[in-house]
Design an enzyme around this catalytic site. Sequence first.
Site, PDB file in Angstrom:
ATOM      1  N   ASP A   5      29.239  41.977  34.950  1.00 38.21           N
ATOM      2  CA  ASP A   5      28.619  42.783  36.011  1.00 38.21           C
ATOM      3  C   ASP A   5      29.326  42.612  37.352  1.00 38.21           C
ATOM      4  O   ASP A   5      29.496  43.589  38.094  1.00 38.21           O
ATOM      5  CB  ASP A   5      27.127  42.421  36.149  1.00 38.21           C
TER       6      ASP A   5
ATOM      7  N   LYS B 155      42.915  45.173  24.587  1.00 42.29           N
ATOM      8  CA  LYS B 155      41.454  45.285  24.612  1.00 42.29           C
ATOM      9  C   LYS B 155      40.729  44.030  24.108  1.00 42.29           C
ATOM     10  O   LYS B 155      39.593  44.099  23.625  1.00 42.29           O
ATOM     11  CB  LYS B 155      40.960  46.519  23.832  1.00 42.29           C
TER      12      LYS B 155
ATOM     13  N   SER C 266      37.069  49.655  21.581  1.00 41.08           N
ATOM     14  CA  SER C 266      37.505  49.559  22.974  1.00 41.08           C
ATOM     15  C   SER C 266      38.859  50.255  23.162  1.00 41.08           C
ATOM     16  O   SER C 266      39.077  50.969  24.148  1.00 41.08           O
ATOM     17  CB  SER C 266      37.602  48.070  23.368  1.00 41.08           C
TER      18      SER C 266
ATOM     19  N   HIS D 211      51.261  41.797  25.856  1.00 36.67           N
ATOM     20  CA  HIS D 211      50.593  42.151  24.602  1.00 36.67           C
ATOM     21  C   HIS D 211      51.582  42.001  23.430  1.00 36.67           C
ATOM     22  O   HIS D 211      51.277  42.427  22.315  1.00 36.67           O
ATOM     23  CB  HIS D 211      50.133  43.619  24.623  1.00 36.67           C
TER      24      HIS D 211
HETATM   25  P1  A3P Z   1      34.973  47.163  26.131  1.00 30.68           P
HETATM   26  O1  A3P Z   1      35.790  48.412  26.115  1.00 30.68           O
HETATM   27  O2  A3P Z   1      34.456  46.780  24.769  1.00 30.68           O
HETATM   28  O3  A3P Z   1      33.894  47.178  27.142  1.00 30.68           O
HETATM   29  P2  A3P Z   1      41.632  44.251  28.161  1.00 30.68           P
HETATM   30  O4  A3P Z   1      41.500  43.636  29.503  1.00 30.68           O
HETATM   31  O5  A3P Z   1      42.350  43.387  27.177  1.00 30.68           O
HETATM   32  O6  A3P Z   1      42.144  45.642  28.233  1.00 30.68           O
HETATM   33  O7  A3P Z   1      40.150  44.329  27.542  1.00 30.68           O
HETATM   34  C1  A3P Z   1      39.218  45.248  28.026  1.00 30.68           C
HETATM   35  C2  A3P Z   1      37.873  44.926  27.379  1.00 30.68           C
HETATM   36  O8  A3P Z   1      37.386  43.690  27.928  1.00 30.68           O
HETATM   37  C3  A3P Z   1      36.828  45.986  27.666  1.00 30.68           C
HETATM   38  O9  A3P Z   1      35.955  45.963  26.548  1.00 30.68           O
HETATM   39  C4  A3P Z   1      36.179  45.403  28.917  1.00 30.68           C
HETATM   40  O10 A3P Z   1      34.903  45.926  29.190  1.00 30.68           O
HETATM   41  C5  A3P Z   1      36.109  43.936  28.509  1.00 30.68           C
HETATM   42  N1  A3P Z   1      35.905  43.040  29.650  1.00 30.68           N
HETATM   43  C6  A3P Z   1      36.561  43.019  30.823  1.00 30.68           C
HETATM   44  N2  A3P Z   1      36.045  42.098  31.637  1.00 30.68           N
HETATM   45  C7  A3P Z   1      35.013  41.524  30.971  1.00 30.68           C
HETATM   46  C8  A3P Z   1      34.067  40.507  31.287  1.00 30.68           C
HETATM   47  N3  A3P Z   1      34.053  39.907  32.480  1.00 30.68           N
HETATM   48  N4  A3P Z   1      33.159  40.163  30.347  1.00 30.68           N
HETATM   49  C9  A3P Z   1      33.146  40.772  29.154  1.00 30.68           C
HETATM   50  N5  A3P Z   1      34.018  41.740  28.789  1.00 30.68           N
HETATM   51  C10 A3P Z   1      34.946  42.119  29.686  1.00 30.68           C
END
Ligand code: A3P
Length: 280
Positions: free
Chosen positions: A215, A32, A123, A93
Amino acid sequence: MKSLAGLTKELWDQIYNFQAKPDDLILATYPKSGTHWMQEILDMIQNDGDVEKCKRDHSLHRHPFLELKFPHKEKPDWVIALEMSSPRLIKTHLPSQMIPPSIWKENCKIVYVARNPKDCLVSYYHFHRMASYLPDPQNLEEFYEKFVLGKVFYGSWFDHVKGWWAAKDTHRILYLFYEDIKKNPKHEIHKVLKFLEKTLSEDLINKIVHHTSFDVMKDNPMANQTGIPSHIFNHSISNFMRKGMPGDWKNYFTVAQNEEFDKDYQNKMAGSTLTFRTEI
Ligand code: A3P
């Protein structure tokens, strides 16, 4: 459904003995921390900003997760990695001390992305709610306790970020922060390009910033994980692309939890030169 942890433990020897190649690029993170975000950035860089090429498959299928066997895939990801052509981008990870020795031996380049622990915790909590292969987190209070004690899949956030921070002194590791990428993606993409010894035009870099913005990724079925079967990721419970904003922890932590967390953080991070921003 058998837990991911159980599958990984059984097959650990195969994972640890994974044979890396010198031109492998490794993306390492604590869960996350923006893994799929950086994956999209690296894929765009490796494909010279070609959006269509980066939409060739879902991000969970485009690049393997070294140590994982997903319930919906026939083969474990490390076997998929062995069958891939080079140059490979491989996600993990794993904490630095558990990385297959061949990755160090082959001197692979590693991009590590760290995220502040409070947002990671929130998250990760929501991810446990929507990912069927992870244990039910019950509620935030219970998950908070487990996270602080490191009793979650992949263990202690504190040990993870510190272990990789130390590893960067002796290995080819670019250590980046989620909050920095959010604040100034272009600046951080320039760092990645320099690390990869690659040059792209400003136009292409702007295109990468756009394509990998929250977005745009949220609307991209190849990046937002909506194409993964709903019995694996249940988006009706929580979106994978959930908030994507530093500081969301403030909507979840009580004042008491926050004070306790800060105290624990001071103890566990004492002596470390690592610093994190919990908002931008
Ligand atoms: P949140 O749950 O806080 O929204 P991972 O890929 O390591 O599993 O991390 C997932 C987290 O990264 C999620 O956080 C997700 O929304 C966020 N994330 C993914 N793409 C993103 C982007 N382009 N910009 C910002 N955050 C992003």
